[in-house]
Enzyme design. Structure first.
Site, PDB file in Angstrom:
ATOM      1  N   CYS A  17       0.838  -1.081   0.060  1.00 26.60           N
ATOM      2  CA  CYS A  17       0.047  -0.168   0.006  1.00 26.60           C
ATOM      3  C   CYS A  17       1.077   1.327   0.005  1.00 26.60           C
ATOM      4  CB  CYS A  17      -0.925  -0.124   1.403  1.00 26.60           C
ATOM      5  SG  CYS A  17       0.181   0.241   2.716  1.00 26.60           S
ATOM      6  N   GLU A 132      -0.200  -0.302  15.174  1.00 30.07           N
ATOM      7  CA  GLU A 132      -1.007   0.876  14.822  1.00 30.07           C
ATOM      8  C   GLU A 132      -1.832   1.278  15.887  1.00 30.07           C
ATOM      9  OE1 GLU A 132      -3.133   0.954  11.125  1.00 30.07           O
ATOM     10  OE2 GLU A 132      -4.813   2.124  12.263  1.00 30.07           O
ATOM     11  N   CYS A 196      -8.629   3.130   5.839  1.00 27.26           N
ATOM     12  CA  CYS A 196      -8.161   3.998   4.764  1.00 27.26           C
ATOM     13  C   CYS A 196      -8.528   3.343   3.243  1.00 27.26           C
ATOM     14  CB  CYS A 196      -6.425   3.975   4.800  1.00 27.26           C
ATOM     15  SG  CYS A 196      -5.670   2.268   4.227  1.00 27.26           S
ATOM     16  N   SER A 224       0.610 -10.903   9.238  1.00 23.29           N
ATOM     17  CA  SER A 224      -0.082  -9.661   8.799  1.00 23.29           C
ATOM     18  C   SER A 224      -1.424  -9.532   8.855  1.00 23.29           C
ATOM     19  CB  SER A 224       0.325  -9.406   7.273  1.00 23.29           C
ATOM     20  OG  SER A 224      -0.746  -8.650   6.838  1.00 23.29           O
ATOM     21  N   SER A 268       1.616  -5.797   2.761  1.00 24.45           N
ATOM     22  CA  SER A 268       3.029  -5.668   2.952  1.00 24.45           C
ATOM     23  C   SER A 268       3.688  -6.994   2.222  1.00 24.45           C
ATOM     24  CB  SER A 268       3.100  -6.158   4.590  1.00 24.45           C
ATOM     25  OG  SER A 268       2.321  -6.983   4.883  1.00 24.45           O
TER      26      SER A 268
HETATM   27  S1  SF4 Z   1      -3.119   3.618   6.601  1.00 24.77           S
HETATM   28 FE1  SF4 Z   1      -2.004   1.678   6.667  1.00 24.77          FE
HETATM   29  S2  SF4 Z   1      -2.799   0.350   5.253  1.00 24.77           S
HETATM   30 FE2  SF4 Z   1      -3.712   2.193   4.861  1.00 24.77          FE
HETATM   31  S3  SF4 Z   1      -2.144   3.074   3.180  1.00 24.77           S
HETATM   32 FE3  SF4 Z   1      -1.228   3.758   5.408  1.00 24.77          FE
HETATM   33  S4  SF4 Z   1      -0.079   1.840   5.867  1.00 24.77           S
HETATM   34 FE4  SF4 Z   1      -1.140   1.354   4.359  1.00 24.77          FE
END
Ligand code: SF4
Length: 297
Positions: A17, A132, A196, A224, A268
């Site tokens: 991503c 996160e 997202c 993951s 990932s």
């Molecule tokens: S929020 Fe997380 S999944 Fe979405 S683009 Fe960013 S790193 Fe990737």
């Protein structure tokens, strides 16, 4: 082996991503131009193969800054972000810090912080132990709850003001169901769907293609979170689904009777790994194969 026509479709959303790509590009760029050893706070991404490649370039993962003995190093904060108190402590140390937190994660952090300042408790729909989510909890002003889905919302106390947010890689349906439950326990509820856009696109494509597939191959780390969620969606919708980390796990028997095969990968997973899986799939699936590649993002 079969002589029937087999169609293999590779997802356009397969692979890194933007957040992961940005973090990897950043460390590779640093490694190229700096003589300092580069450390990442936790593995940069949840993919064993990529981590091994990074080690070869003198980029190492540490669980704590205490593990870094040489102060002439660079510490990279990974895409998932970290709690603000931890970041403040790290920045007070005598070490160069590079922030590779994904801007879309930062947006969630800001959402939580601004609601918390207005007196809202935060309900995060996500994985309690995921980096996160640990980082997001740090923005709740001590008034945060983590739930895995609607069932856990039922166990929360009564709340006057609550803001419900999602881990950025959360499954859309789980978040909506959790928000519905939250309406019953909160007098005033703010619903912030913070999944997202890259995740939404990946999930939509996966749902669309898994439905009509005989076999879905999901490529990505078993540790993951977003790859595991993709697999769970595919398990529900496709006739058969497998979650593999590398092409070595593919066995001939999983291709029995599969005419429509869909290959997708988590955020990932490097493209070269998906390519290896495609190559092995061609070898094992049979003859008369047509490959369809959806346009890359
Ligand atoms: S929020 Fe997380 S999944 Fe979405 S683009 Fe960013 S790193 Fe990737």
């Amino acid at each position: 082996m079969t002589n029937k026509k087999i169609q293999i479709t590779v997802a356009k959303s397969a692979g890194f991503c933007p957040g992961v790509k940005n973090a990897i590009d950043k460390v590779l760029e640093l490694a190229k131009h700096s003589k300092k050893t580069i450390y990442t706070l936790g593995p940069l991404i949840h993919n064993k193969q990529v981590i091994e490649t990074l080690k070869e370039k003198n980029i190492h993962a540490v669980n704590s800054v205490r593990e870094i003995k040489d102060k002439n190093s660079i510490l990279v904060l990974r895409a998932h972000g970290i709690p603000p108190e931890e970041e403040a402590k790290i920045r007070a140390l005598d070490i160069e810090v590079v922030d590779a937190t994904c801007p879309l994660v930062k947006r969630v952090q800001e959402n939580i912080r601004s609601h918390a300042r207005k007196g809202y408790s935060t309900i995060i729909v996500g994985d309690r132990d995921h980096a996160e989510v640990v980082g997001l909890m740090g923005y709740t002003g001590g008034k945060g709850f983590v739930v895995s889905g609607p069932e856990e919302v039922k166990k929360l106390p009564h709340l006057e003001k609550a803001n419900i947010v999602a881990q950025t890689t959360q499954e859309g349906e789980v978040f909506v169901a959790a928000a519905e439950e939250a309406r019953k326990i909160a007098v005033e509820l703010a619903v912030s769907n913070t999944i997202c856009n890259p995740t939404r696109q990946r999930q939509k494509e996966t749902v669309d293609f898994a439905k009509g597939s005989d076999l879905v191959i999901v490529v990505g780390g078993k540790n993951s979170a977003n790859t595991t969620r993709l697999f769970q969606i595919c398990e529900r919708l496709a006739k058969r689904a497998v979650h593999i980390e590398s092409e070595a796990e593919l066995k001939t028997k999983i291709f029995a009777g599969a005419l429509k095969i869909f290959i997708t990968a988590g955020a990932s997973t490097p493209t070269w790994m998906t390519e290896k899986v495609l190559k092995k799939t061609r070898e094992l699936a049979g003859t008369g194969i047509r490959i369809k590649r959806r346009e890359p993002r």
